[in-house]
Design a protein around this motif. Structure first.
Motif, PDB file in Angstrom:
ATOM      1  N   PHE A 505     -19.825  22.638 -45.220  1.00 23.39           N
ATOM      2  CA  PHE A 505     -19.437  23.513 -44.045  1.00 23.39           C
ATOM      3  C   PHE A 505     -20.047  24.967 -44.034  1.00 23.39           C
ATOM      4  O   PHE A 505     -20.771  25.489 -43.685  1.00 23.39           O
ATOM      5  CB  PHE A 505     -18.057  23.565 -43.486  1.00 23.39           C
ATOM      6  CG  PHE A 505     -17.719  24.073 -42.116  1.00 23.39           C
ATOM      7  CD1 PHE A 505     -17.481  23.077 -41.045  1.00 23.39           C
ATOM      8  CD2 PHE A 505     -17.752  25.297 -41.864  1.00 23.39           C
ATOM      9  CE1 PHE A 505     -17.132  23.440 -39.783  1.00 23.39           C
ATOM     10  CE2 PHE A 505     -17.578  25.815 -40.519  1.00 23.39           C
ATOM     11  CZ  PHE A 505     -17.204  24.820 -39.406  1.00 23.39           C
ATOM     12  N   ASP A 506     -19.584  25.311 -45.406  1.00 24.98           N
ATOM     13  CA  ASP A 506     -19.727  26.833 -45.924  1.00 24.98           C
ATOM     14  C   ASP A 506     -21.334  27.095 -45.861  1.00 24.98           C
ATOM     15  O   ASP A 506     -21.924  27.997 -45.544  1.00 24.98           O
ATOM     16  CB  ASP A 506     -19.239  27.040 -47.242  1.00 24.98           C
ATOM     17  CG  ASP A 506     -17.727  26.925 -47.383  1.00 24.98           C
ATOM     18  OD1 ASP A 506     -17.290  26.423 -46.288  1.00 24.98           O
ATOM     19  OD2 ASP A 506     -17.224  27.194 -48.281  1.00 24.98           O
ATOM     20  N   SER A 507     -21.935  25.965 -46.395  1.00 24.33           N
ATOM     21  CA  SER A 507     -23.432  26.145 -46.618  1.00 24.33           C
ATOM     22  C   SER A 507     -24.362  25.604 -45.383  1.00 24.33           C
ATOM     23  O   SER A 507     -25.688  25.643 -45.299  1.00 24.33           O
ATOM     24  CB  SER A 507     -24.032  25.296 -47.911  1.00 24.33           C
ATOM     25  OG  SER A 507     -23.708  23.934 -47.863  1.00 24.33           O
ATOM     26  N   SER A 508     -23.655  25.309 -44.486  1.00 22.75           N
ATOM     27  CA  SER A 508     -24.341  25.053 -43.089  1.00 22.75           C
ATOM     28  C   SER A 508     -24.858  25.997 -42.209  1.00 22.75           C
ATOM     29  O   SER A 508     -25.603  25.801 -41.342  1.00 22.75           O
ATOM     30  CB  SER A 508     -23.599  23.910 -42.405  1.00 22.75           C
ATOM     31  OG  SER A 508     -23.313  22.557 -43.151  1.00 22.75           O
ATOM     32  N   TRP A 509     -24.396  27.191 -42.679  1.00 24.91           N
ATOM     33  CA  TRP A 509     -24.752  28.230 -41.673  1.00 24.91           C
ATOM     34  C   TRP A 509     -24.994  29.596 -42.389  1.00 24.91           C
ATOM     35  O   TRP A 509     -25.287  30.656 -41.878  1.00 24.91           O
ATOM     36  CB  TRP A 509     -23.573  28.602 -40.823  1.00 24.91           C
ATOM     37  CG  TRP A 509     -22.209  29.055 -41.086  1.00 24.91           C
ATOM     38  CD1 TRP A 509     -21.426  28.186 -41.703  1.00 24.91           C
ATOM     39  CD2 TRP A 509     -21.686  30.442 -40.908  1.00 24.91           C
ATOM     40  NE1 TRP A 509     -20.355  29.102 -41.915  1.00 24.91           N
ATOM     41  CE2 TRP A 509     -20.546  30.430 -41.607  1.00 24.91           C
ATOM     42  CE3 TRP A 509     -22.308  31.492 -40.655  1.00 24.91           C
ATOM     43  CZ2 TRP A 509     -19.983  31.589 -41.644  1.00 24.91           C
ATOM     44  CZ3 TRP A 509     -21.873  32.931 -40.577  1.00 24.91           C
ATOM     45  CH2 TRP A 509     -20.385  32.828 -41.196  1.00 24.91           C
ATOM     46  N   TYR A 510     -24.888  29.681 -43.686  1.00 30.38           N
ATOM     47  CA  TYR A 510     -24.704  30.864 -44.761  1.00 30.38           C
ATOM     48  C   TYR A 510     -26.103  31.708 -44.467  1.00 30.38           C
ATOM     49  O   TYR A 510     -26.007  32.911 -44.414  1.00 30.38           O
ATOM     50  CB  TYR A 510     -24.559  30.578 -46.004  1.00 30.38           C
ATOM     51  CG  TYR A 510     -25.842  29.972 -46.698  1.00 30.38           C
ATOM     52  CD1 TYR A 510     -26.481  30.628 -47.691  1.00 30.38           C
ATOM     53  CD2 TYR A 510     -26.288  28.556 -46.681  1.00 30.38           C
ATOM     54  CE1 TYR A 510     -27.618  30.422 -48.448  1.00 30.38           C
ATOM     55  CE2 TYR A 510     -27.352  28.192 -47.208  1.00 30.38           C
ATOM     56  CZ  TYR A 510     -27.866  28.725 -48.207  1.00 30.38           C
ATOM     57  OH  TYR A 510     -29.084  28.406 -48.822  1.00 30.38           O
ATOM     58  N   PHE A 511     -27.156  31.038 -44.165  1.00 28.27           N
ATOM     59  CA  PHE A 511     -28.250  31.788 -43.936  1.00 28.27           C
ATOM     60  C   PHE A 511     -28.380  32.429 -42.573  1.00 28.27           C
ATOM     61  O   PHE A 511     -29.068  33.525 -42.440  1.00 28.27           O
ATOM     62  CB  PHE A 511     -29.379  30.764 -43.803  1.00 28.27           C
ATOM     63  CG  PHE A 511     -29.068  29.486 -43.016  1.00 28.27           C
ATOM     64  CD1 PHE A 511     -29.170  29.456 -41.556  1.00 28.27           C
ATOM     65  CD2 PHE A 511     -28.446  28.535 -43.503  1.00 28.27           C
ATOM     66  CE1 PHE A 511     -28.909  28.283 -40.909  1.00 28.27           C
ATOM     67  CE2 PHE A 511     -28.216  27.249 -42.761  1.00 28.27           C
ATOM     68  CZ  PHE A 511     -28.397  27.319 -41.661  1.00 28.27           C
ATOM     69  N   LEU A 512     -27.414  32.186 -41.822  1.00 30.74           N
ATOM     70  CA  LEU A 512     -27.224  33.012 -40.656  1.00 30.74           C
ATOM     71  C   LEU A 512     -26.490  34.437 -40.809  1.00 30.74           C
ATOM     72  O   LEU A 512     -26.719  35.603 -40.518  1.00 30.74           O
ATOM     73  CB  LEU A 512     -26.767  32.455 -39.326  1.00 30.74           C
ATOM     74  CG  LEU A 512     -27.409  31.177 -38.892  1.00 30.74           C
ATOM     75  CD1 LEU A 512     -26.516  30.203 -38.165  1.00 30.74           C
ATOM     76  CD2 LEU A 512     -28.439  31.643 -37.935  1.00 30.74           C
ATOM     77  N   ARG A 513     -25.367  34.455 -41.564  1.00 33.54           N
ATOM     78  CA  ARG A 513     -24.685  35.199 -42.239  1.00 33.54           C
ATOM     79  C   ARG A 513     -25.227  36.214 -43.057  1.00 33.54           C
ATOM     80  O   ARG A 513     -25.471  37.613 -42.765  1.00 33.54           O
ATOM     81  CB  ARG A 513     -23.438  34.809 -43.036  1.00 33.54           C
ATOM     82  CG  ARG A 513     -22.525  35.729 -43.293  1.00 33.54           C
ATOM     83  CD  ARG A 513     -21.671  36.474 -42.131  1.00 33.54           C
ATOM     84  NE  ARG A 513     -20.769  37.488 -42.592  1.00 33.54           N
ATOM     85  CZ  ARG A 513     -20.159  38.532 -41.465  1.00 33.54           C
ATOM     86  NH1 ARG A 513     -20.628  38.370 -40.184  1.00 33.54           N
ATOM     87  NH2 ARG A 513     -19.298  39.133 -42.162  1.00 33.54           N
ATOM     88  N   PHE A 514     -26.393  35.834 -43.746  1.00 38.97           N
ATOM     89  CA  PHE A 514     -27.204  36.863 -44.690  1.00 38.97           C
ATOM     90  C   PHE A 514     -27.866  37.658 -43.541  1.00 38.97           C
ATOM     91  O   PHE A 514     -28.396  38.978 -43.954  1.00 38.97           O
ATOM     92  CB  PHE A 514     -28.337  36.184 -45.337  1.00 38.97           C
ATOM     93  CG  PHE A 514     -27.825  35.470 -46.660  1.00 38.97           C
ATOM     94  CD1 PHE A 514     -26.953  36.321 -47.583  1.00 38.97           C
ATOM     95  CD2 PHE A 514     -28.303  34.358 -47.037  1.00 38.97           C
ATOM     96  CE1 PHE A 514     -26.781  35.739 -48.693  1.00 38.97           C
ATOM     97  CE2 PHE A 514     -27.669  33.728 -48.295  1.00 38.97           C
ATOM     98  CZ  PHE A 514     -26.995  34.502 -49.097  1.00 38.97           C
ATOM     99  N   ALA A 515     -28.348  37.174 -42.588  1.00 36.23           N
ATOM    100  CA  ALA A 515     -29.223  38.136 -41.479  1.00 36.23           C
ATOM    101  C   ALA A 515     -28.331  39.355 -41.065  1.00 36.23           C
ATOM    102  O   ALA A 515     -28.660  40.239 -40.500  1.00 36.23           O
ATOM    103  CB  ALA A 515     -29.505  37.094 -40.338  1.00 36.23           C
ATOM    104  N   ASN A 516     -26.833  39.120 -41.063  1.00 34.87           N
ATOM    105  CA  ASN A 516     -25.903  40.161 -40.408  1.00 34.87           C
ATOM    106  C   ASN A 516     -24.589  40.218 -41.025  1.00 34.87           C
ATOM    107  O   ASN A 516     -23.705  39.919 -40.509  1.00 34.87           O
ATOM    108  CB  ASN A 516     -25.977  39.828 -38.982  1.00 34.87           C
ATOM    109  CG  ASN A 516     -25.136  40.931 -38.015  1.00 34.87           C
ATOM    110  OD1 ASN A 516     -24.685  40.617 -36.997  1.00 34.87           O
ATOM    111  ND2 ASN A 516     -25.433  42.089 -38.500  1.00 34.87           N
ATOM    112  N   ASN A 517     -24.800  40.453 -42.529  1.00 30.16           N
ATOM    113  CA  ASN A 517     -23.373  40.075 -43.175  1.00 30.16           C
ATOM    114  C   ASN A 517     -22.401  41.025 -43.012  1.00 30.16           C
ATOM    115  O   ASN A 517     -21.520  41.125 -43.666  1.00 30.16           O
ATOM    116  CB  ASN A 517     -23.803  39.931 -44.689  1.00 30.16           C
ATOM    117  CG  ASN A 517     -24.286  40.907 -45.369  1.00 30.16           C
ATOM    118  OD1 ASN A 517     -24.971  41.927 -44.784  1.00 30.16           O
ATOM    119  ND2 ASN A 517     -23.897  41.116 -46.650  1.00 30.16           N
ATOM    120  N   LYS A 518     -22.698  42.369 -42.475  1.00 30.86           N
ATOM    121  CA  LYS A 518     -21.722  43.212 -42.406  1.00 30.86           C
ATOM    122  C   LYS A 518     -21.285  43.259 -40.879  1.00 30.86           C
ATOM    123  O   LYS A 518     -20.449  44.478 -40.388  1.00 30.86           O
ATOM    124  CB  LYS A 518     -22.364  44.734 -42.514  1.00 30.86           C
ATOM    125  CG  LYS A 518     -23.076  45.114 -43.903  1.00 30.86           C
ATOM    126  CD  LYS A 518     -21.835  45.046 -45.027  1.00 30.86           C
ATOM    127  CE  LYS A 518     -22.476  45.506 -46.410  1.00 30.86           C
ATOM    128  NZ  LYS A 518     -23.505  44.497 -46.824  1.00 30.86           N
TER     129      LYS A 518
END
Length: 889
Positions: A505-518
C-alpha cells in the motif's frame, strides 16, 4: 598522453579521488545543487528508481547498480535542459524490520531510523544527484497519515471491504504469520510447531474492479516485453461459461473455459482454502479431510501452483446439470480459493492436472473429445488430450466440432437456466490487512452499536504505540491505550482495528508524494501531481513485475476516478536492470559469501570508478559478474581521463580530434537515451585513448561535459581547474557539430599506423634488420567497390549465395573467381569491412603523403606507393582495401 605515461600505468597517487569526491559531494549538498521546483517554462522529466527497503546491512552492490543507472540518466536529462525531478525515499515499514528489531531487542523504529541514516551516507558516497529535500520514509507518521486517508477514500468509493480468507496461524505465537514466516510448514520462531490454516475476517481492496483496464492498457506501455507478458498472465482474462451444480441441495456456480467437455466430468475439486469447505465435508470424512488440511502450510499462490497435486474425498456428491449423474467432490491443494467460485470441474481425459489427480486417486476417465486424426481410448491414454476435436459420449452434441460445441452447450445451459457466459480473471482482490506491528494502522473502529466505523479524517494519523509486547499474538493487541477508544459516532466504548496495512500500500502511491512531500493538508496537490506525473522513466527489478506494478497502476486509476489526479498510468516507461553475480558466477548474497560492499570499492578505487565499472561490463538490463580486474581497468580509465584533461593545453583542436569529439558526443547521446551505457563507455574509452594534448577551450568543455553523467566528481574538479563557471552538472549537454565529423580522418590516420606495424611484422618474420626500399601496393579499385557493397549487404544478410548474387553484376563479373573467394572470407571476418572504407585514390594519396614518415619510422631509404593495377609484380594482386601488399628490399 599529456602525462607522458601509457594507459594502464598511471599511478594512483597522482589522482586523489577521495578528497575530490568529498569536496564535490559537500559542495553539492551545501548549495542544494539538485533541489528542483515546478517550472512551466521547461519540459519536465521525472526519473525514479523503485525505492529501497533500508536493511540494517546497508547498501548492497545491486542498489549501487540500480541507482547509478538512474543517476546517469537524470544528470543527462538535467544537462539536456529538462526540469528533472529525481527523488529518493525508503520503504521502511515491513516484516523484515520487525523481525530484525525483535532479534536485536529494539523497537522497529529505532532499528529502521538507524538503517536509513546509514543508507543515506552510502548513497551520497556514490555521488547520486537526488533532490534530498524530497526524501521520505513510509514509517514517518507524516507519510502513513496519508496512507490512512487514502484507505478511507477507497472505502468511501466502495473499493475496500471485509471477508473471510485463509491465513497461516501459529498456535504458540497466537498470531497470523506472513508467508515469509512459514519455513517448511512450521513457524519461523517455533520450528516444532506446524502452521495451521484458519479463516479470519480480512480487509481487501477491490483491484478486480479495474481488471479490464489494467489489462487493456498493458500494450500501450513502453515496458520490457517479458514484464508486459507477466502482467497479462497475472491479470489472466478468460472467456468461458458459468455452470450451476447442485451440491447437497445448494447451488454452486463453477467457471470453465471448456464447456465442450462438460459430459467428461468425473469429479469436482474444491479449494482446500475455501472458506466454506466444511459445507462439503460429511461427518465420516471429517477426520480424513482434517488430516489432509494439516499438510497444507502456505497460502501463497506460487506454492499452490508448484505443489504436487493432492486431495481427499469430502463425502459429498454434485449433481451433473445435464445428465443427473452423481459426481464425487474432492478437496484439493491445487485449486485457488479466490478464482471463480473456488471449485473446478475436473475432466481428466482433457486436462493434464485433472489427469494426474485422477490417476493418483483411481478416478474414472471419460473421453468426450476425439482428435480428428486418430482415435483414443481411456485404457491406452498416457496423457490428457487437450486439443480440439469432435465430441463423443456427449448426448445430442455428439459429432460437433469442439469449438462449435462450446457455444452450443453454453446456449443450451442458458436456455435451461443452468449456466451462462462469463469472463473471469486470475487477478484477485488485494488482501491488504496484516496481523503485525510495523505497518500503517488501519483507520477503522469497531463499535458494538454502530458496527464498523471509519476514523474521521480530522483524527488522523492513528499512531503506532511505542510500548507493545512482541512474541505472543498481534503486538498491537497488547497495547490497551491503542486498542481501547471511543466510537466517533455514538461516543460509547469501542475498539480500534489492530491489523496494519500491507506495505505494498505504501509503495502504491509514494511517487505522488515525492511530487509534493511538504504538503501537510493533503497527500499531494492535484495541480503539482499533474505537473510532474506520470513518471517519465521508472527503473527497478523484474521481481516487481506483478505485485507492486499492478497495485501502483490500480491505485492511480482509482485516484483518477476519485478526482485526485488526471492521468491513468503511473509509469509509461520502465527499465529493468540486470543482476550482479559474484566472482563465483552466483547472484551476490550473504549466504554465499560473495558480496562486494560498495563502500569498500569506493574507498579503494573511488565512486567514479565504481560507477563506470557497474555500467561498462554489459548492457544495464543484462546480468553480469563482478570482476576485480574489470574494476581496476575502470579505475585506470578514470585516472587516464582525469590526468589527460588536467594537463591539456588550450589552443587549436586538430581536425582529427574535432571529428573524434563530435562523433563521441553523437554516439554517447544516443547510447544514454537508449540505456546502452556500456557502449557509451566503449566510445569514451576509444576517444581518450586517441585524443591529442591540445584542444580549444570549447572542445575541452565538451569533453568534460560528455563524461560528466558517468564520472561527476572528476568532471566538477576539471571544470573548476580550467576556469569554467558554476557546476559541470548544471552546464548544458554538448551539442554535436556534424560538419566537424569526418570519419575518414581516423581511417586515414589508422591506415598509416597499421602500415608501419605491418612493415615491422614482415621485417621481424624475415629477420630483416634494415632495408633500402619498401614498395606499398594499394589494392585495385574493384576491391574497394566490393568491400563497400558487402558492408552494406551484411546489414540484411550473411548468406554467401545471397551476397554473391547481389555483387556479381556488371564489370564485377570479370572478377568472379576472386570475388567468390573473398566474399566468404569477409562474411566470416566482418571486422575487415566494419570501419570506414576509403577509395583507392584516398588510400593512395594518404600513403603517398606519408611516405617520409613511414621511411623514417621503418629505417628505409625509399618508400614507393603504387596502385596495384599499374604493377606486374605478383604481390600486387594480394593487396586488399586497408591492407596493402608490401615488398621489402
Amino acid at each position: 598522453m599529456s602525462s607522458g605515461e601509457e594507459f594502464g600505468s598511471v599511478k594512483s597517487s597522482s589522482y586523489d579521488f577521495l578528497s575530490i569526491e568529498r569536496k564535490w559531494q559537500k559542495k553539492w549538498s551545501d548549495s542544494n545543487a539538485f533541489v528542483v521546483s515546478e517550472n512551466s517554462s521547461r519540459e519536465k522529466c521525472y526519473v525514479l528508481e523503485m525505492f529501497p527497503y533500508p536493511s540494517g546491512s546497508g547498501l548492497h552492490m545491486g542498489h549501487a547498480f540500480n541507482y547509478t543507472i538512474g543517476d546517469i540518466f537524470s544528470r543527462f536529462k538535467r544537462m539536456s535542459g529538462f526540469n528533472v525531478l529525481y527523488p529518493t525515499g525508503y520503504d521502511s515499514f515491513g516484516l523484515p524490520a520487525e523481525n530484525a528489531a525483535i532479534k536485536a531487542g529494539v523497537n522497529p523504529k529505532n532499528f529502521t531510523d538507524s538503517a536509513i541514516t546509514k543508507f543515506i551516507s552510502q548513497q551520497k558516497a556514490l555521488g547520486l544527484s537526488y533532490d534530498w529535500d524530497r526524501t521520505l520514509k513510509t514509517s514517518d507518521p507524516e507519510y502513513y497519515k496519508w496512507n490512512q486517508y487514502l484507505f478511507l477514500k477507497l472505502l468511501e468509493r466502495g473499493l475496500v471491504y471485509r471477508k473471510k480468507a485463509s491465513i497461516n496461524w501459529c498456535s504458540k505465537c497466537s498470531t497470523v504469520l506472513a508467508n515469509e514466516q512459514v519455513h517448511n510448514g512450521a513457524c519461523w520462531r517455533h520450528l516444532d510447531t506446524p502452521v495451521e490454516l484458519r479463516h479470519l475476517e480480512q480487509w481487501f481492496i477491490k483491484t478486480t474492479e479495474y481488471a479490464d483496464e489494467l489489462l487493456n492498457y498493458v500494450d500501450s506501455l513502453q515496458w520490457p516485453e517479458r514484464i508486459k507478458s507477466m502482467q497479462k498472465n497475472w491479470i489472466g482474462k478468460s472467456h468461458g461459461t458459468n455452470i450451476i451444480f447442485d451440491i447437497n441441495k445448494k447451488f454452486w456456480t463453477i467457471f470453465t473455459t471448456r464447456p465442450d467437455t462438460l459430459f467428461g466430468i468425473t469429479f469436482l475439486v474444491v479449494s482446500a482454502q475455501h472458506p466454506l469447505l466444511s459445507d462439503f465435508v460429511v461427518t465420516k470424512q471429517k477426520k480424513s479431510v482434517d488430516s489432509f488440511l494439516r499438510k497444507i502450510r502456505s497460502t501463497k499462490q506460487e506454492d499452490v501452483i508448484d505443489l504436487e497435486k493432492e486431495g481427499v474425498f469430502t463425502g459429498s456428491y454434485a449433481v451433473h446439470p445435464l445428465t443427473g449423474e452423481n459426481i464425487p467432490v474432492y478437496a484439493g491443494n491445487f485449486v485457488v480459493a479466490d478464482y471463480g467460485s473456488g471449485i473446478v470441474m475436473a475432466v481428466p481425459a482433457h486436462d493434464e492436472r485433472d489427469y494426474d489427480f485422477a490417476k493418483k486417486y483411481d478416478i474414472p476417465i471419460k473421453i468426450v473429445v476425439q482428435p480428428k486424426e486418430k482415435k483414443i481410448v481411456p485404457k491406452s491414454l498416457s496423457e490428457a488430450f487437450i486439443g480440439e476435436g469432435v465430441l463423443v459420449n456427449s448426448g445430442s452434441f455428439n459429432g460437433l466440432d469442439s469449438v462449435v460445441a462450446r457455444e452450443k452447450i453454453t446456449e443450451f445451459l442458458i436456455s435451461e437456466k443452468k449456466g451462462g457466459r462469463s469472463v473471469q480473471f486470475k487477478l484477485r482482490d488485494w488482501l491488504v490487512s496484516r496481523q503485525r506491528y510495523w505497518g500503517t494502522p488501519i483507520p477503522v473502529i469497531y463499535c458494538n452499536s454502530c458496527g464498523i466505523v471509519p476514523v474521521p479524517v480530522k483524527d488522523l494519523p492513528i499512531l503506532l504505540p511505542a510500548n507493545v509486547t512482541f512474541g505472543s499474538g498481534n503486538p498491537l493487541e497488547s497495547s490497551d491505550i491503542f486498542v481501547n477508544t471511543k466510537c466517533p459516532r455514538c461516543n460509547s466504548a469501542a475498539r480500534r482495528e489492530t491489523d496494519t496495512m500491507d506495505t505494498f500500500f505504501d509503495s502504491s502511491w509514494y511517487f505522488l508524494r515525492f511530487a509534493n512531500n511538504k504538503n501537510f493538508k493533503a497527500p499531494f496537490d492535484k495541480k503539482i501531481a499533474n505537473y510532474w506525473m506520470p513518471v517519465d522513466q521508472y527503473i527497478g527489478g523484474a521481481e516487481h513485475a506483478c505485485m507492486h506494478l499492478i497495485y501502483a497502476r490500480f491505485f492511480v486509476k482509482a485516484l483518477r476516478d476519485i478526482g485526485m489526479v488526471d492521468f491513468g498510468e503511473p509509469f509509461p516507461r520502465l527499465f529493468n536492470q540486470g543482476m550482479i553475480h559474484g566472482v563465483d558466477g552466483f547472484v551476490m548474497s550473504k549466504s554465499r559469501g560473495n558480496v562486494i560492499d560498495p563502500l569498500d570499492s569506493i574507498s579503494k578505487y573511488g565512486a567514479d570508478s565504481l560507477r563506470v565499472f557497474l555500467i561498462s561490463v554489459a548492457s544495464p538490463d543484462k546480468d553480469f559478474s563482478w570482476s576485480d580486474t574489470g574494476m581496476e581497468s575502470s579505475n585506470k580509465l578514470v585516472q587516464k581521463i582525469f590526468l589527460h584533461l588536467s594537463n591539456v593545453s588550450i589552443g587549436k583542436t586538430s581536425s582529427v580530434d574535432a571529428s573524434r569529439i563530435n562523433s563521441a558526443i553523437k554516439t554517447v547521446t544516443k547510447n544514454i537515451e537508449q540505456f546502452k551505457y556500456n557502449m557509451a563507455i566503449i566510445c569514451l574509452r576509444e576517444l581518450f585513448e586517441n585524443i591529442g594534448d591540445e584542444l580549444s577551450s570549447d572542445d575541452l568543455s565538451s569533453c568534460i561535459r560528455v563524461i560528466s553523467p558517468f564520472c561527476p566528481h572528476i568532471c566538477e574538479e576539471l571544470w573548476e581547474l580550467h576556469g569554467f563557471q558554476g557546476f559541470a552538472s548544471h552546464s548544458s549537454w554538448p551539442s554535436c557539430d556534424d560538419s566537424r565529423i569526418d570519419n575518414s580522418l581516423d581511417a586515414k590516420e589508422n591506415l598509416v599506423d597499421q602500415i608501419v606495424k605491418d612493415i615491422y611484422h614482415v621485417m621481424e618474420l624475415n629477420k630483416i634488420r634494415s632495408c633500402e626500399k619498401i614498395t606499398i601496393f594499394v589494392a585495385e579499385p574493384w576491391k574497394f567497390d566490393l568491400f563497400s557493397s558487402v558492408k552494406k549487404l551484411l546489414d540484411d544478410s550473411r548468406d554467401v549465395g545471397f551476397i554473391l548474387r547481389k555483387v556479381l553484376i556488371g564489370d564485377m563479373k570479370k572478377q568472379s573467381p576472386e570475388v567468390s573467394r573473398l566474399v566468404p572470407l569477409l562474411i566470416k571476418d566482418t571486422k575487415k569491412v566494419s570501419g570506414v572504407i576509403l577509395s583507392q585514390n584516398e588510400e593512395f594519396e594518404v600513403l603517398k603523403k606519408s611516405n617520409k614518415i613511414i621511411s623514417e619510422k621503418c629505417g628505409s631509404k625509399e618508400v614507393l606507393v603504387i596502385k596495384s593495377q599499374e604493377s606486374s609484380d605478383p604481390k600486387a594482386r594480394k593487396s586488399l582495401p586497408g591492407k596493402p601488399a608490401l615488398l621489402i628490399e
